[in-house]
Design a protein around this motif. Structure first.
Motif, PDB file in Angstrom:
ATOM      1  N   GLU A 292       0.865  -1.193   0.000  1.00  0.00           N
ATOM      2  CA  GLU A 292       0.000   0.000   0.000  1.00  0.00           C
ATOM      3  C   GLU A 292       0.899   1.240   0.000  1.00  0.00           C
ATOM      4  OE1 GLU A 292      -3.519   2.005   2.750  1.00  0.00           O
ATOM      5  OE2 GLU A 292      -2.522   0.164   3.385  1.00  0.00           O
ATOM      6  N   GLU A 293       0.483   2.264  -0.721  1.00  0.00           N
ATOM      7  CA  GLU A 293       1.169   3.568  -0.763  1.00  0.00           C
ATOM      8  C   GLU A 293       0.362   4.563   0.027  1.00  0.00           C
ATOM      9  OE1 GLU A 293       3.850   4.912  -2.125  1.00  0.00           O
ATOM     10  OE2 GLU A 293       4.669   3.318  -3.393  1.00  0.00           O
ATOM     11  N   LYS A 294       0.991   5.202   0.989  1.00  0.00           N
ATOM     12  CA  LYS A 294       0.375   6.310   1.716  1.00  0.00           C
ATOM     13  C   LYS A 294       1.098   7.606   1.369  1.00  0.00           C
ATOM     14  CE  LYS A 294      -1.127   3.375   5.548  1.00  0.00           C
ATOM     15  NZ  LYS A 294      -1.137   3.204   7.020  1.00  0.00           N
TER      16      LYS A 294
ATOM     17  N   ARG B 165       4.967   3.697   3.034  1.00  0.00           N
ATOM     18  CA  ARG B 165       4.618   2.538   2.223  1.00  0.00           C
ATOM     19  C   ARG B 165       4.464   1.352   3.171  1.00  0.00           C
ATOM     20  NH1 ARG B 165       8.873   4.716  -1.021  1.00  0.00           N
ATOM     21  NH2 ARG B 165       8.125   5.382  -3.080  1.00  0.00           N
ATOM     22  N   VAL B 166       3.496   0.479   2.826  1.00  0.00           N
ATOM     23  CA  VAL B 166       3.355  -0.797   3.557  1.00  0.00           C
ATOM     24  C   VAL B 166       4.142  -1.822   2.758  1.00  0.00           C
ATOM     25  CG1 VAL B 166       1.802  -2.544   4.481  1.00  0.00           C
ATOM     26  CG2 VAL B 166       1.110  -0.127   4.424  1.00  0.00           C
ATOM     27  N   VAL B 167       5.171  -2.333   3.327  1.00  0.00           N
ATOM     28  CA  VAL B 167       6.146  -3.133   2.591  1.00  0.00           C
ATOM     29  C   VAL B 167       6.187  -4.538   3.177  1.00  0.00           C
ATOM     30  CG1 VAL B 167       8.568  -3.304   1.942  1.00  0.00           C
ATOM     31  CG2 VAL B 167       7.493  -1.050   2.111  1.00  0.00           C
ATOM     32  N   PHE B 168       6.202  -5.524   2.259  1.00  0.00           N
ATOM     33  CA  PHE B 168       6.289  -6.929   2.666  1.00  0.00           C
ATOM     34  C   PHE B 168       7.653  -7.175   3.289  1.00  0.00           C
ATOM     35  CE2 PHE B 168       7.597 -11.294   1.494  1.00  0.00           C
ATOM     36  CZ  PHE B 168       6.704 -11.990   2.277  1.00  0.00           C
TER      37      PHE B 168
ATOM     38  N   GLU C 252       4.919  -0.773   7.985  1.00  0.00           N
ATOM     39  CA  GLU C 252       4.816   0.589   7.410  1.00  0.00           C
ATOM     40  C   GLU C 252       6.195   1.250   7.478  1.00  0.00           C
ATOM     41  OE1 GLU C 252       1.176   3.389   7.695  1.00  0.00           O
ATOM     42  OE2 GLU C 252       2.565   3.983   9.288  1.00  0.00           O
ATOM     43  N   VAL C 253       6.736   1.566   6.335  1.00  0.00           N
ATOM     44  CA  VAL C 253       8.086   2.150   6.215  1.00  0.00           C
ATOM     45  C   VAL C 253       7.966   3.573   5.660  1.00  0.00           C
ATOM     46  CG1 VAL C 253      10.321   1.924   5.102  1.00  0.00           C
ATOM     47  CG2 VAL C 253       9.080  -0.125   5.822  1.00  0.00           C
TER      48      VAL C 253
END
Length: 445
Positions: free
Chosen positions: A49-51, A55-58, A80-81
């Motif tokens: 996901e992009e905020k 970014r929500v990163v695996f 969330e990075v």
């Protein structure tokens, strides 16, 4: 006999079911894994996901898939990075210095320290960047900011003697302010007037030292010259200047200044007195004689003969001698005065001769006769001593006032004293002792 074929039953391997689910717990994949073996996971999108700033990163799976020992339900792990933003660094002049990436809301490291060269008038000091880099929230361009300082220079004002009078910090291109009432104490020779400075300080471009200049003015001293109390000259002099005394003239005299000095040290009055040009006791030489002044009068001055030199057999002593513009009568004969007349057989004394001093004829070893002038008044002791050949003395004795009692002693033979007949009795009385001691015999002429 046929062997019996042994048939072994294959052992069944234990297997485990592994179910992979997505972030929403939906099944993605089911696999079987042998006990103790690893299993390969399905591929996942790196970014879930992009905020705005994250970014929500695996990040991986929540189970260890390297060695399966049981049935598993495996779920993905997401984190969330914060996003990273580009920070570009520029010099004030637009030249790019470099870049760095910075995570959202983190502080930039700001690894660059730009410099800006000084100009003649200004110095520049890097103070930072034109934007806040402490919490980065987007891509940004940072431009170097310099503090501009106008150069200041040290201006020092010195006295002529090296003393620091004033020190001032002055901006480039501006004017320094000189100290007021700069003075130099007068000395015995000069008083001093301030004449300015030895350098410019109206437009300052560098550290500057200037020194005070002074104009000398001689201190005048007044000298007054008096002639026996009467002012004859008043003159202005400088300190140390050689004094020129007025030339005062009076016939036959010389003006003597009292306490004269050579160079001026103060204002002063000078007086003096008149003295004969040729004072008493002054000695002077002529071509063949040495004389000493007895009476310095310019009208009736007299001298005595201290020594007389001659190679003649007849020596005629002079009546007078000249010194400068004046004539002096030869009045006396000093002791041993004729010792340098070793060839003289006859010596004639002038009528100006009045005094025969002690031993005055001694040394005239060959003299046979002496003629004395008519104005002889005094004879000292041993006048004719050590004259072995002397046999006659011609004398007009009318003016004799004083004869030493030993005037005719130390004579080597009897001498004839020749006198005018009318003075015979006077002579006998005057020279009684010499006649009695048979040193002399009176002869009339």
């Amino acid at each position: 006999m046929e062997k019996k074929k042994v048939v072994r039953k294959k052992k069944n391997t234990k297997k485990h079911i592994v179910v992979f689910q997505d972030a929403e717990k939906k099944m993605l994949k089911t696999v079987f894994a042998e006990d103790g073996h690893s299993v390969e996971a399905p591929s996942m999108e790196a970014i879930l996901e992009e905020k705005e700033h994250h970014r929500v990163v695996f990040q991986g799976w929540d189970q260890d898939l390297s060695k399966v020992t049981e049935n598993l339900v495996v779920n993905p792990i997401y984190q969330e990075v914060p996003k990273e933003y580009l920070v570009m660094y520029f010099h004030e002049n637009g030249k790019i210095l470099g870049t760095e990436t910075v995570a959202y809301n983190q502080s930039a490291k700001m690894p660059f320290h730009p410099e800006k060269p000084d100009t003649e008038e200004y110095t520049y000091h890097f103070t930072g960047w034109n934007c806040d880099l402490s919490h980065i929230q987007s891509d940004c361009m940072a431009k170097a900011v310099f503090e501009t300082k106008r150069k200041q220079f040290l201006v020092r004002f010195f006295h002529e003697n090296g003393e620091l009078l004033k020190e001032e910090s002055v901006y480039y291109g501006e004017t320094a302010h000189a100290p007021e009432n700069v003075l130099k104490e007068e000395d015995s020779t000069f008083r001093y007037h301030f004449a300015g400075w030895d350098g410019e300080f109206s437009i300052i471009h560098e550290d500057t030292n200037v020194k005070a200049l002074f104009q000398e003015e001689y201190i005048n001293y007044i000298l007054r010259f008096f002639e026996e109390g009467t002012l004859v000259e008043e003159k202005s002099y400088h300190y140390g200047q050689e004094i020129v005394y007025p030339e005062l003239w009076k016939k036959g005299y010389k003006y003597i200044w009292k306490d004269p000095i050579q160079n001026v040290t103060e204002s002063k009055d000078f007086d003096g007195y008149w003295e004969y040009s040729n004072p008493k006791g002054k000695r002077f030489k002529t071509q063949n004689a040495l004389y000493e002044i007895m009476d310095p009068s310019i009208i009736a001055g007299t001298v005595r003969c201290l020594s007389y030199e001659s190679n003649l057999e007849t020596v005629q002593l002079p009546k007078e001698v000249k010194l400068g513009d004046y004539y002096y009568c030869v009045e006396a004969l000093y002791q041993d005065a004729l010792s340098d007349c070793r060839h003289a057989k006859k010596i004639i004394c002038p009528d100006t001769m009045k005094i025969l001093e002690k031993n005055c004829f001694r040394g005239a070893s060959k003299v046979e006769s002496i003629i004395l002038g008519k104005n002889i008044q005094e004879m000292d002791a041993n006048v004719f001593a050590e004259c072995p050949h002397l046999h006659s003395i011609l004398l007009n004795c009318g003016k004799i006032k004083k004869i030493h009692r030993n005037a005719f002693e130390k004579m080597n033979r009897r001498v004839e004293l020749i006198v005018p007949s009318k003075q015979e009795q006077i002579a006998k009385k005057l020279f009684e002792k010499a006649i009695r001691q048979k040193e002399m015999v009176i002869v009339k002429r």
